[in-house]
Scaffold this active site. Sequence first.
Site, mmCIF file in Angstrom:
data_model
loop_
_atom_site.group_PDB
_atom_site.id
_atom_site.type_symbol
_atom_site.label_atom_id
_atom_site.label_comp_id
_atom_site.label_asym_id
_atom_site.label_seq_id
_atom_site.Cartn_x
_atom_site.Cartn_y
_atom_site.Cartn_z
ATOM 1 C CG ASP A 3 -22.042 16.421 60.121
ATOM 2 O OD1 ASP A 3 -21.981 15.423 60.854
ATOM 3 O OD2 ASP A 3 -21.590 16.460 58.960
HETATM 4 N N1 LIG Z 1 -25.184 22.866 52.541
HETATM 5 C C1 LIG Z 1 -23.984 23.085 52.044
HETATM 6 O O1 LIG Z 1 -23.829 23.994 51.255
HETATM 7 C C2 LIG Z 1 -22.830 22.220 52.408
HETATM 8 C C3 LIG Z 1 -21.666 22.324 51.670
HETATM 9 C C4 LIG Z 1 -20.555 21.539 51.995
HETATM 10 C C5 LIG Z 1 -20.634 20.665 53.054
HETATM 11 N N2 LIG Z 1 -21.777 20.589 53.765
HETATM 12 C C6 LIG Z 1 -21.781 19.720 54.917
HETATM 13 O O2 LIG Z 1 -22.877 18.853 54.871
HETATM 14 C C7 LIG Z 1 -23.312 18.609 56.190
HETATM 15 C C8 LIG Z 1 -24.765 18.970 56.202
HETATM 16 O O3 LIG Z 1 -25.301 18.584 57.422
HETATM 17 P P1 LIG Z 1 -26.640 17.788 57.482
HETATM 18 O O4 LIG Z 1 -26.959 17.713 58.923
HETATM 19 O O5 LIG Z 1 -27.650 18.378 56.559
HETATM 20 O O6 LIG Z 1 -26.277 16.402 56.852
HETATM 21 P P2 LIG Z 1 -25.202 15.303 57.358
HETATM 22 O O7 LIG Z 1 -24.518 15.731 58.577
HETATM 23 O O8 LIG Z 1 -24.409 14.992 56.150
HETATM 24 O O9 LIG Z 1 -26.105 14.127 57.789
HETATM 25 C C9 LIG Z 1 -27.048 13.573 56.916
HETATM 26 C C10 LIG Z 1 -27.658 12.395 57.616
HETATM 27 O O10 LIG Z 1 -28.791 11.977 56.851
HETATM 28 C C11 LIG Z 1 -28.922 10.585 57.008
HETATM 29 N N3 LIG Z 1 -29.563 10.058 55.801
HETATM 30 C C12 LIG Z 1 -28.989 9.849 54.597
HETATM 31 N N4 LIG Z 1 -29.889 9.353 53.750
HETATM 32 C C13 LIG Z 1 -31.038 9.224 54.429
HETATM 33 C C14 LIG Z 1 -32.328 8.735 54.087
HETATM 34 N N5 LIG Z 1 -32.627 8.300 52.848
HETATM 35 N N6 LIG Z 1 -33.298 8.744 55.038
HETATM 36 C C15 LIG Z 1 -32.996 9.199 56.297
HETATM 37 N N7 LIG Z 1 -31.799 9.641 56.667
HETATM 38 C C16 LIG Z 1 -30.823 9.671 55.730
HETATM 39 C C17 LIG Z 1 -27.557 10.018 57.236
HETATM 40 O O11 LIG Z 1 -27.607 9.077 58.288
HETATM 41 P P3 LIG Z 1 -27.858 7.541 57.973
HETATM 42 O O12 LIG Z 1 -26.799 7.108 57.039
HETATM 43 O O13 LIG Z 1 -27.836 6.878 59.310
HETATM 44 O O14 LIG Z 1 -29.236 7.477 57.363
HETATM 45 C C18 LIG Z 1 -26.728 11.224 57.703
HETATM 46 O O15 LIG Z 1 -26.266 11.102 59.020
HETATM 47 C C19 LIG Z 1 -22.505 19.448 57.133
HETATM 48 O O16 LIG Z 1 -21.439 18.720 57.674
HETATM 49 C C20 LIG Z 1 -21.958 20.494 56.187
HETATM 50 O O17 LIG Z 1 -20.725 21.008 56.638
HETATM 51 C C21 LIG Z 1 -22.878 21.324 53.447
#
Ligand SMILES: NC(=O)c1ccc[n+]([C@@H]2O[C@H](COP(=O)([O-])OP(=O)(O)OC[C@H]3O[C@@H](n4cnc5c(N)ncnc54)[C@H](OP(=O)(O)O)[C@@H]3O)[C@@H](O)[C@H]2O)c1
Lengths: 98, 98, 466, 466
Positions: free
Chosen positions: C389
């Site tokens: 994301d």
């Molecule tokens: N950091 C915070 O405090 C917080 C708090 C609340 C919400 N969030 C939300 O969390 C999200 C964070 O964004 P992000 O870009 O870090 O993560 P993300 O958008 O949740 O994407 C994580 C990606 O990692 C991949 N993945 C999962 N396990 C994996 C593995 N073992 N090996 C390789 N790839 C893997 C997944 O794709 P596959 O399934 O294809 O592998 C997934 O698309 C945002 O939407 C944010 O709003 C964050």
Amino acid sequence: MKTDLITSLYVFMLAGFIGFEVIRRVSPLLHTPLMSLTNALDAIAVVGAILLAGEHKSTLSTVLGTIAIVAATSNVVGGFFITDRMLKMFKASRSPKP
Amino acid sequence: MKTDLITSLYVFMLAGFIGFEVIRRVSPLLHTPLMSLTNALDAIAVVGAILLAGEHKSTLSTVLGTIAIVAATSNVVGGFFITDRMLKMFKASRSPKP
Amino acid sequence: MTSFLSTDLIIEITYLVATALFILSLKWMSSPTTARHGVWAGELGMLLAVAGTLLNRGIVDYKWVAIALVLGTIIGVPLGKVQMTAVPQRTALSHAFGALCVTLVGTAEFYLRAPNVPRFMMSVLSMEVILGSLTFTGSLMAAGKLQEILPQRPITYKGQNIVNLGMLAASVGVAAYLVMHPDHLYLFPIILVIPLLFGVMMIVPIGGADMPTVISLLNSYAGLSAAAMGFVLDSKLLIVAGALDGASGLILSVNMSKAMNRSFSNVLFGAFGQEQVAVKGGQETRAVRSATPEEAAGILAAASKVVIVPGYGMAVAQAQHKVRELYDNLTKRGVDVKFGIHPVAGRMPGHMNVLLAEADIPYDKLLDMDEINGEFPQTDVALIIGANDVTNPAARTDSSSPIFGMPILDVDKARTVMVIKRSMGTGFAGIDNPLYYLDKTLMLFGDAKNFVGAIVRELSGGDGHG
Amino acid sequence: MTSFLSTDLIIEITYLVATALFILSLKWMSSPTTARHGVWAGELGMLLAVAGTLLNRGIVDYKWVAIALVLGTIIGVPLGKVQMTAVPQRTALSHAFGALCVTLVGTAEFYLRAPNVPRFMMSVLSMEVILGSLTFTGSLMAAGKLQEILPQRPITYKGQNIVNLGMLAASVGVAAYLVMHPDHLYLFPIILVIPLLFGVMMIVPIGGADMPTVISLLNSYAGLSAAAMGFVLDSKLLIVAGALDGASGLILSVNMSKAMNRSFSNVLFGAFGQEQVAVKGGQETRAVRSATPEEAAGILAAASKVVIVPGYGMAVAQAQHKVRELYDNLTKRGVDVKFGIHPVAGRMPGHMNVLLAEADIPYDKLLDMDEINGEFPQTDVALIIGANDVTNPAARTDSSSPIFGMPILDVDKARTVMVIKRSMGTGFAGIDNPLYYLDKTLMLFGDAKNFVGAIVRELSGGDGHG
Ligand SMILES: NC(=O)c1ccc[n+]([C@@H]2O[C@H](COP(=O)([O-])OP(=O)(O)OC[C@H]3O[C@@H](n4cnc5c(N)ncnc54)[C@H](OP(=O)(O)O)[C@@H]3O)[C@@H](O)[C@H]2O)c1
Ligand SMILES: NC(=O)c1ccc[n+]([C@@H]2O[C@H](COP(=O)([O-])OP(=O)(O)OC[C@H]3O[C@@H](n4cnc5c(N)ncnc54)[C@H](OP(=O)(O)O)[C@@H]3O)[C@@H](O)[C@H]2O)c1
């Protein structure tokens, strides 16, 4: 009572201002250790619990106070410990190793 | 008395922290108006003088209080006035006039 | 408290000094170079305050105090030793402990003082126990979801919001009644039990991935309840510590909500009933280009500037040590490698930084979003590891996207984009990522740890380095 | 104070709100875009606090209060209307008024409470009146020197420091005795009179040009005495205002001492017996190049980037409006004109900024030392108007120079340097400036206002503009 209230409100307000000024300037690098540090500091509530358990005014207060000390102390110990562990990991880059 | 002292010390310490945090961040552009503003704020001592002059506990206290009000009020009025005058002068650049 | 005994004065002064040390502690957290002094200042302040308290002449029996201190230490040490990946749930657990302490003290104080509790005192006492209890169970639930003991998916039912708000209103109502009639002692347990229940119900409808926001908010509640306890005990030290903690939690929540482009009220009210956006159908038909570890290694070796963008996937795969090997290898080849960290990458604010620091990557290579975004146009390869994301260009361009307006890392401005993830699956927001269909993008399908490991093997094998 | 009457509570709450407004007031001073809100917040806070105080049920007679408020306003208005160049002496005068108020209140409080004054109360009371009295006369002296009513040159005699310190020690000693024996009422006038005298003697040996440092320090003292008054009256509002003022004065003093490369203790102890360094002989033999307004106008018109460095000479010559005409003319010709402002240029912190803002120069063209120093190497002409020490390269290169180590504006890195001053005379530090003997430097001898006026006339005449 009323003067106490007002005094406490002053302290709360001033501390709130400091909190916003100071914490807004914490580097985003350190937001995770910041959480564990504030957690440890917050456990200063242990002070109130110690008085409860030690003053022994009623059995209920002693029991509740004792449990409260356990809970708060674990936060103090665990919180400072993990914060320091995390911060130790943050190192600036040096000249590459030979 | 002692609790008052301690409470006052807390307030002084917290306000001192806020002072350092906040004033360190005042733009050097504005150091002259900053001085006149803190001057005006400091004249809040007028509050103590008003009580002295109004409570009329002794002739001495009324006389001293009255003079003190005059001194402080002139700072309040003059201080805010000149600060605002100075600040009004600070303008950002716009597209050049025709 | 108004005694003239000098022991009392000494105690008061230790508290005053402790307060100053607590403030300095947070002040020094502003930079990694002074942060450890901050911890020491906090420790010293805590030590002084506890020592001062133990001097208190009202303490008649040290036995239970001593036992409890030892027991707390025994529990605390392992909680300080958890794995870095377990930090989110540890944080939630410690919020629960803090709230427990505050609630128990508030309860004891009530029964010691009742039925003669002045109105103002009763109001802050109620606030203390209500906030304390709901933070206690809420944090336990959050910890459970993060540790995956509890089901992570949101459990919703019709009328949920009404039930939850009703519970909150009921406890506030009972508290208000108690403020007016503190002699109705039997009502007190109600303002303990309803918030305890509310804490659970509040977390039930929130997905596991939304827990970090919840944790920060609970952090703030825990601070406020501690400050309320300070009002009750007339302890300035506690008020200050509580206010600092409350401010910290609030600022982190606001930061997160901004970085996720969600309204602050959405965060403030615990993101009740937040629903996952369904994946739009049909995008599977579009073509993507994928590549092997060998190809990826070749491209990286040929680059002169690489930006690595880690995300949640790197954390779950525990790939940070392999990433470090990759960083070392590329750096030795003279490639300029930096990391671009989005504020909400991962599952906790600052999560990525701690993981990468753990793997010994120098913190001056970890740049936050605003710092790195200007560098992508001069970047040869943007290597995205388990992030989704936070790199989605739809946030910039597609006003119909649910994340439209969220600030993102502009990886699509790099010359080549490589994305390590296991599938075409979506991230936390549950939406498709147009980045993957760009001509410049190469998908590297596989587990983050394994794939990075494979790249490192290629690079090392290729030139004998290590 | 411990009354349960609701009027008292209302008063207390107005004070609390006023305190918050005062803090916001200073917070908003951080940037010129919000600074006026700061003034409004301060005014509102003041209004609330005064209105709240007038509600006080202890006030039996409003007559004198009303008369005094009116009289104060009558004096205050002209003090708010002074010329910008008179701001330093106005500031000194208002420190004197503030200190007078605090001292009078302290004196009245003492006689109302004596002989039953608790020790702690007596200590803060003494601090209040000692700091208040010395600030009162000290500020009056400073104002007099700045207004040039009093001789500006330092008046020194042998043993001066010992006499001054002796007076300070004596008043502290008497105060300490009073703390132990508050019934010796006859001693009280001593801790008023000696500090009043000390205030005078403290300023006598300090040169007129050093007054700004003294003013800032007196600012800090005035704040501290107000805070002490807050301790005496148990007024949190006053403590906060005093602490903020004290911090402000201290920070400005420290800033100035850093920018002048003088030790902080040198500033803190009022720069006792500071001596002017004599001009080294023999430098008159070295050659300088001078130029006429026509030549200067030609060089400026041909430049594409000009940095103007104003100093004390611009202020005394009141040249800011002419400078503004120059700025307008050059800007219209497409020349990029900026101003480089040294923190201690002029005779008061921020002095240059206020003068230039008065002449309607946009504040985003006023860059401070750290911002402008990087730009000199790309600058065609550095035009120095009545500044000297702050441009002296000896501070960078000559370790025997009395200003060695002082941060300066790197004007010597510009392609051409032009210096408007009346003679080869020295500046505040009394030392020669090697800048004037550089090949790239042109001296423009004359009064700042006249010379800039002549350049503007040339520029306008030359092409019919302006
Ligand atoms: N950091 C915070 O405090 C917080 C708090 C609340 C919400 N969030 C939300 O969390 C999200 C964070 O964004 P992000 O870009 O870090 O993560 P993300 O958008 O949740 O994407 C994580 C990606 O990692 C991949 N993945 C999962 N396990 C994996 C593995 N073992 N090996 C390789 N790839 C893997 C997944 O794709 P596959 O399934 O294809 O592998 C997934 O698309 C945002 O939407 C944010 O709003 C964050
Ligand atoms: N700003 C503060 O708060 C503060 C406080 C304390 C001390 N100081 C000290 O003040 C100095 C400030 O530096 P500065 O460079 O602004 O001033 P400066 O070094 O004092 O030099 C001012 C120059 O202006 C010239 N001048 C005087 N009247 C003039 C007129 N009518 N027309 C044209 N030129 C005129 C003088 O030379 P001619 O006689 O040849 O004309 C003099 O060399 C520093 O040494 C600083 O440490 C400043």
